[in-house]
Scaffold this motif. Structure first.
Motif, PDB file in Angstrom:
ATOM      1  N   UNK A  95       0.853  -1.192   0.000  1.00 50.22           N
ATOM      2  CA  UNK A  95       0.000   0.000   0.000  1.00 50.22           C
ATOM      3  C   UNK A  95       0.882   1.233   0.000  1.00 50.22           C
ATOM      4  N   UNK A  96       0.313   2.304  -0.506  1.00 51.03           N
ATOM      5  CA  UNK A  96       0.943   3.612  -0.417  1.00 51.03           C
ATOM      6  C   UNK A  96       0.176   4.405   0.622  1.00 51.03           C
ATOM      7  N   UNK A  97       0.872   5.318   1.298  1.00 48.51           N
ATOM      8  CA  UNK A  97       0.168   6.198   2.213  1.00 48.51           C
ATOM      9  C   UNK A  97       0.603   7.616   1.891  1.00 48.51           C
ATOM     10  N   UNK A 139       5.011  10.813   1.183  1.00 48.21           N
ATOM     11  CA  UNK A 139       4.577   9.502   0.670  1.00 48.21           C
ATOM     12  C   UNK A 139       5.328   8.383   1.370  1.00 48.21           C
ATOM     13  N   UNK A 140       4.579   7.412   1.844  1.00 45.38           N
ATOM     14  CA  UNK A 140       5.160   6.257   2.528  1.00 45.38           C
ATOM     15  C   UNK A 140       4.757   5.003   1.773  1.00 45.38           C
ATOM     16  N   UNK A 141       5.698   4.104   1.626  1.00 40.56           N
ATOM     17  CA  UNK A 141       5.406   2.851   0.942  1.00 40.56           C
ATOM     18  C   UNK A 141       5.416   1.731   1.970  1.00 40.56           C
ATOM     19  N   UNK A 142       4.315   0.965   2.006  1.00 44.24           N
ATOM     20  CA  UNK A 142       4.251  -0.181   2.921  1.00 44.24           C
ATOM     21  C   UNK A 142       4.554  -1.446   2.136  1.00 44.24           C
ATOM     22  N   UNK A 143       5.593  -2.162   2.537  1.00 45.30           N
ATOM     23  CA  UNK A 143       5.970  -3.395   1.844  1.00 45.30           C
ATOM     24  C   UNK A 143       6.125  -4.515   2.834  1.00 45.30           C
ATOM     25  N   UNK A 144       6.547  -5.691   2.356  1.00 44.48           N
ATOM     26  CA  UNK A 144       6.676  -6.834   3.266  1.00 44.48           C
ATOM     27  C   UNK A 144       7.717  -6.590   4.357  1.00 44.48           C
ATOM     28  N   UNK A 176       8.508   2.704   4.417  1.00 40.78           N
ATOM     29  CA  UNK A 176       9.589   3.686   4.252  1.00 40.78           C
ATOM     30  C   UNK A 176       9.059   4.917   3.537  1.00 40.78           C
ATOM     31  N   UNK A 177       9.629   6.074   3.896  1.00 40.95           N
ATOM     32  CA  UNK A 177       9.259   7.325   3.243  1.00 40.95           C
ATOM     33  C   UNK A 177       9.949   7.409   1.893  1.00 40.95           C
ATOM     34  N   UNK A 178       9.213   7.923   0.903  1.00 41.95           N
ATOM     35  CA  UNK A 178       9.716   7.985  -0.470  1.00 41.95           C
ATOM     36  C   UNK A 178       9.998   9.433  -0.829  1.00 41.95           C
ATOM     37  N   UNK A 179      11.076   9.661  -1.556  1.00 44.44           N
ATOM     38  CA  UNK A 179      11.322  10.991  -2.104  1.00 44.44           C
ATOM     39  C   UNK A 179      11.248  10.912  -3.628  1.00 44.44           C
ATOM     40  N   UNK A 180      11.122  12.071  -4.296  1.00 44.38           N
ATOM     41  CA  UNK A 180      10.991  12.026  -5.760  1.00 44.38           C
ATOM     42  C   UNK A 180      12.214  11.349  -6.375  1.00 44.38           C
ATOM     43  N   UNK A 181      12.018  10.634  -7.489  1.00 41.75           N
ATOM     44  CA  UNK A 181      13.150  10.015  -8.179  1.00 41.75           C
ATOM     45  C   UNK A 181      13.912  11.090  -8.942  1.00 41.75           C
ATOM     46  N   UNK A 182      15.148  10.759  -9.314  1.00 41.46           N
ATOM     47  CA  UNK A 182      15.968  11.688 -10.113  1.00 41.46           C
ATOM     48  C   UNK A 182      15.223  12.039 -11.400  1.00 41.46           C
TER      49      UNK A 182
END
Lengths: 81, 147, 147, 81
Positions: free
Chosen positions: B45-47, B122-127, B131-137
């Motif tokens: 899920x994304x949060x 933005x937070x990514x929920x994985x197995x 973790x918090x996500x930042x914009x990609x390059x």
């Protein structure tokens, strides 16, 4: 009554997202010091590059004088949606 | 012009239907739908966190500037916040213009802004946890094309 | 991949709903809808002629090439033929890709092709009678960007 | 039975869109001459730049031999949709 808000990783590190304060310190820099006084991890996170502050939902740069009833938010780097 | 943040899922086709209704002088409508990817199970899920009153105002300001810059007839932005499951739409942008080039460029521009600079966290929920996500390059480079 | 020519009106939102269904590994869906403009009364109707079996095959060939060139997960093209009233959709293109840049570029490319080189013959019915239309200089220049 | 099809302005000028022929001339150039034999406006329109021919739904360049049952279409410049 003033409100202090934390977003993103700042809220996770602090363990809170919102605090209500009866009175505010005179300046933004003092407020930052106050909320992180007993939380060195939050102090470090607030000092990290890219952390911004918004006062009454407007981004501010540098230090500024605070007044009663203001809403102050600390914003880590924005990620986009 | 509509800008809205919502915690409930939305259906992109229904938004496009509403957006296209009653246009007899608009030649071109472009839509973009961003969908939460499962990444083969790596993302559960994304949060997305927004700052209500700030995030919507900032997006509205960029939307108004885009409307002027690209000479749009109209535009719409709908953005999910909160917890989003794989396969659900995260963002919907629609632009209407007399000609297609402006409609494409405006949608492209708005998405570059929304994906890299809009005030979300933005937070990514994985197995293995969250973790918090930042914009990609690539997101950052895309956004710089319009500066 | 769906390519279809149809004489009946279609509803872009319904096509987008169908196209988005069940995608959990597609990050980006772009749609383009071209609408017949009234041009303040100057155009009463468009009439589009196709060569069945030839027009759809040519469009299918370009669609397949675009799918490979842009690494698309999927794409859809629906095109009206026959008489089209102002406000009605003429063309709908949808592209699905892992990332938005490819989805935008593929939709843009397909529209440039469809608007300037696809085997249609277009007549505009106005208050002063009917006239055959050829691609505009802008349409031709847009299409050359991809050569 | 062979079919000859005209599209767009060619059909408007000729006043017909489709003709069935029991037999075809030997070459595409002769077919063009045949269908425009008593219609100078169609002859001129068929000779205009950008007019293409398709045989059995495939574009062809220049002249070519024809065979029984073929479908020949004359296509004015395509306008896009």
């Amino acid at each position: 009554m003033a409100r202090v808000l934390l977003f993103g990783r700042l809220a996770d590190i602090a363990g809170w997202r919102e605090r209500r304060l009866d009175s505010l310190p005179a300046r933004l820099s003092s407020l930052k010091a106050l909320i992180a006084a007993d939380d060195p991890r939050l102090a470090e996170a607030l000092a990290a590059p890219g952390v911004q502050a918004a006062v009454d939902k407007t981004l501010v740069r540098g230090d500024m004088a605070l007044a009663a009833g203001m809403e102050i938010a600390f914003l880590p780097p924005m990620s986009g949606g | 012009m509509i800008v809205r943040l919502q915690t409930e899922p939305f259906e992109p086709g229904a938004l496009l239907t509403d957006f296209c209704r009653g246009r007899s002088e608009t030649g071109a409508v472009v839509s973009f739908t961003g969908i939460a990817r499962a990444s083969a199970g790596a993302t559960q899920a994304l949060e997305l966190e927004a700052y209500p009153g700030f995030t919507d105002a900032e997006i509205g300001r960029i939307a108004e500037a885009a409307r002027t810059r690209f000479g749009l007839d109209d535009l719409m932005i709908a953005h999910r916040i909160g917890r989003i499951a794989p396969g659900e739409a995260i963002v919907f942008v629609a632009t209407a213009a007399a000609h297609r080039r402006e409609a494409f460029e405006a949608a492209d521009h708005l998405m570059d802004y929304l994906k890299s600079r809009a005030p979300f966290w933005k937070k990514e929920h994985g197995p293995d946890g969250a973790r918090w996500i930042e914009p990609t390059a690539r997101d950052l480079a895309d956004a710089e094309r319009w500066d």
